[in-house]
Design an enzyme around this catalytic site. Structure first.
Site, PDB file in Angstrom:
ATOM      1  N   LYS A 196     -72.267   2.614  73.412  1.00 33.51           N
ATOM      2  CA  LYS A 196     -72.683   1.593  72.510  1.00 33.51           C
ATOM      3  C   LYS A 196     -73.671   0.655  73.277  1.00 33.51           C
ATOM      4  O   LYS A 196     -74.888   0.740  73.200  1.00 33.51           O
ATOM      5  CB  LYS A 196     -71.694   0.653  71.910  1.00 33.51           C
ATOM      6  CG  LYS A 196     -71.154   1.457  71.009  1.00 33.51           C
ATOM      7  CD  LYS A 196     -69.807   0.478  70.108  1.00 33.51           C
ATOM      8  CE  LYS A 196     -69.036   1.286  69.072  1.00 33.51           C
ATOM      9  NZ  LYS A 196     -69.428   1.377  67.817  1.00 33.51           N
ATOM     10  N   ASP A 223     -60.809   2.665  77.449  1.00 37.00           N
ATOM     11  CA  ASP A 223     -61.993   2.764  76.786  1.00 37.00           C
ATOM     12  C   ASP A 223     -62.848   1.441  76.290  1.00 37.00           C
ATOM     13  O   ASP A 223     -62.439   0.811  75.514  1.00 37.00           O
ATOM     14  CB  ASP A 223     -61.368   3.346  75.225  1.00 37.00           C
ATOM     15  CG  ASP A 223     -62.715   3.723  74.122  1.00 37.00           C
ATOM     16  OD1 ASP A 223     -63.664   3.160  74.415  1.00 37.00           O
ATOM     17  OD2 ASP A 223     -62.276   4.362  73.183  1.00 37.00           O
ATOM     18  N   PHE A 265     -58.745   3.486  68.209  1.00 37.52           N
ATOM     19  CA  PHE A 265     -60.062   4.481  68.014  1.00 37.52           C
ATOM     20  C   PHE A 265     -60.725   5.034  68.920  1.00 37.52           C
ATOM     21  O   PHE A 265     -61.226   4.045  69.747  1.00 37.52           O
ATOM     22  CB  PHE A 265     -61.035   3.612  66.976  1.00 37.52           C
ATOM     23  CG  PHE A 265     -61.934   4.643  66.409  1.00 37.52           C
ATOM     24  CD1 PHE A 265     -61.688   5.355  65.145  1.00 37.52           C
ATOM     25  CD2 PHE A 265     -63.331   4.506  67.016  1.00 37.52           C
ATOM     26  CE1 PHE A 265     -63.020   6.141  64.998  1.00 37.52           C
ATOM     27  CE2 PHE A 265     -64.228   5.511  66.370  1.00 37.52           C
ATOM     28  CZ  PHE A 265     -64.161   6.235  65.473  1.00 37.52           C
TER      29      PHE A 265
HETATM   30  C1  PLP Z   1     -63.458   1.931  71.156  1.00 39.33           C
HETATM   31  C2  PLP Z   1     -64.366   3.231  70.811  1.00 39.33           C
HETATM   32  N1  PLP Z   1     -64.255   4.062  71.290  1.00 39.33           N
HETATM   33  C3  PLP Z   1     -65.120   5.355  71.145  1.00 39.33           C
HETATM   34  C4  PLP Z   1     -65.953   5.078  70.030  1.00 39.33           C
HETATM   35  C5  PLP Z   1     -66.823   6.467  69.526  1.00 39.33           C
HETATM   36  O1  PLP Z   1     -68.021   6.094  69.731  1.00 39.33           O
HETATM   37  P1  PLP Z   1     -69.287   6.959  69.466  1.00 39.33           P
HETATM   38  O2  PLP Z   1     -69.265   6.668  67.806  1.00 39.33           O
HETATM   39  O3  PLP Z   1     -70.602   6.588  70.017  1.00 39.33           O
HETATM   40  O4  PLP Z   1     -68.938   8.495  69.393  1.00 39.33           O
HETATM   41  C6  PLP Z   1     -66.154   3.736  69.431  1.00 39.33           C
HETATM   42  C7  PLP Z   1     -66.903   3.572  68.062  1.00 39.33           C
HETATM   43  O5  PLP Z   1     -66.858   2.855  67.248  1.00 39.33           O
HETATM   44  C8  PLP Z   1     -65.276   2.759  69.776  1.00 39.33           C
HETATM   45  O6  PLP Z   1     -65.370   1.694  69.217  1.00 39.33           O
END
Ligand code: PLP
Length: 388
Positions: A243, A214, A127
């Site tokens: 986050k 990520d 994700f």
């Molecule tokens: C691993 C990861 N990457 C990207 C995102 C996307 O982040 P945002 O919701 O701040 O755009 C998330 C959100 O849950 C995530 O867990």
């Protein structure tokens, strides 16, 4: 009818305020928060250092745009790159934006090496966000369905399968980067092994690919080190995070080193709000508190408390298929479906999340103390016993 677009399945509760690891609803009922705004409120709610930083900066200056130098952004950049072992960074407003920056870096890096159609290897179950490029990188058809045509240039690989990655390397000369989460969060807390990630690093070195991690969810102390890769004996070329960095103020960062840090030139990326004085002053206070209060070590210790306490009850242990994750990023996979558990936990005064239909995800604040960690485990154990 609500004036809001119906994109979320919300639980029927509204919170009015919070303190530490507790939230209070509009009727004054208290909840133990084991999800922390989906790994955002690492310092809990209404942390004095965060409140002080927001108030002090709001009293001085909230926003100027990136037409000018921003002192707090420069300080935050220095602090984060030093912690991460990176050379420089770019600030956006979310995790998806941090990943967009990484994807753009990979493509530019490819074009600079005369690769016409640069491709990025991404994993099944990944994700990476909800923008068009990041949902295309995401390995979940439900998130992509209806938004075709997707952004091209992603090659999907199974996780923890180094042989598959070698096959991709052998057949795809256009690959320029690998983008992975050290622990996949949204798909049910699936860690990549250190051996796999080290082997990915080697393949990246062999082929001059960028290793891009990520750490939107795993970063900022959540898994027991400031970034998850720091417990794995490897250094990526690009790291994204968001986050827990702002404890609730919207901020995302894309950090890079070596060749990846030299890719963006003037005008090639930008964001009006990205890295504004308010969010950066707040994030600086957050990072400082995580480091000075040794919250990474606390995440490891409290994660162990929750695991051990759950497993010491025989009936609960018998209902659990597997506990995955590190530090305070825990996925407790049950042997039966438990999609209704978040609702039942809410009724019992506990905030949790359920992913993949059968996996309870716990992401409590990093400031959590032993008694609170035990209370989370006890409350969850009771719910699991009732499920069984
Ligand atoms: C691993 C990861 N990457 C990207 C995102 C996307 O982040 P945002 O919701 O701040 O755009 C998330 C959100 O849950 C995530 O867990």
């Amino acid at each position: 009818m609500s004036a809001l677009m119906q994109t979320y399945a919300r639980l029927p509760v509204t919170f009015s305020h919070g303190e530490g690891v507790y939230l209070y609803d509009t009727d004054g009922r208290r909840y133990l928060d084991a999800i922390a705004g989906i790994a955002v409120n690492g310092l809990g709610h209404a942390h004095p250092a965060v409140t002080a930083a927001i108030c002090a900066q709001a009293n001085k200056l909230v926003h100027t745009s990136n037409l000018y130098r921003i002192e707090a952004q420069e300080q935050l950049g220095e602090t984060l790159t030093r912690i991460a072992g990176m050379d420089n960074c770019f600030f956006g407003n979310s995790g998806a934006e941090a990943n967009e920056a990484a994807i753009k870096i990979a493509r530019l890096y490819g074009h600079q090496r005369k690769i016409d159609k640069p491709a990025i290897v991404v994993l099944e179950g990944a994700f990476h966000g909800r923008t068009l490029a990041t949902l295309s990188a995401t390995g979940n058809r439900k998130i992509q369905a209806g938004f075709e045509p997707l952004v091209t240039g992603f090659i999907r690989a199974p996780r923890n399968d180094i042989h598959a990655l070698r096959q991709i390397a052998a057949h795809n000369p256009g690959v320029v980067a690998v983008l992975v989460e050290p622990i996949q969060g949204e798909s049910g807390v699936h860690p990549l092994t250190a051996e796999y990630l080290q082997a990915v690093r080697e393949i990246c070195d062999e082929h001059e690919w960028l290793l891009m991690l990520d750490e939107v969810q795993t970063g900022n102390g959540r898994t027991g080190s400031y970034f998850a890769y720091q417990g794995m004996d490897l250094v990526p070329d690009v790291v994204t995070t968001a986050k827990g960095l702002g404890n609730g103020l919207p901020i995302g960062a894309c950090l890079a080193r070596g060749a990846a840090a030299q890719v963006f030139g003037g005008g090639q990326h930008g964001s009006t709000y990205g890295g504004n004085p308010l969010v950066c002053a707040t994030a600086l206070a957050v990072v400082k508190t995580i480091v000075e209060d040794k919250l990474c070590a606390n995440a490891t210790a409290m994660g162990d408390v929750i695991r051990e306490r759950l497993l010491c009850d025989d009936a609960v242990a018998a209902s659990i298929a597997e506990i995955r994750g590190r530090g305070l990023m825990l996925g407790i996979q049950l042997k039966t479906e438990c999609a209704d558990l978040a609702q039942r936990a809410l009724e019992a005064g506990l905030l949790i999340n359920v992913t993949a239909g059968n996996t309870v995800r716990l992401l409590p604040a990093l400031i959590i103390e032993q008694q609170e960690a035990e209370a989370i485990a006890d409350s969850l154990a009771q719910l699991i016993r009732e499920t069984a």
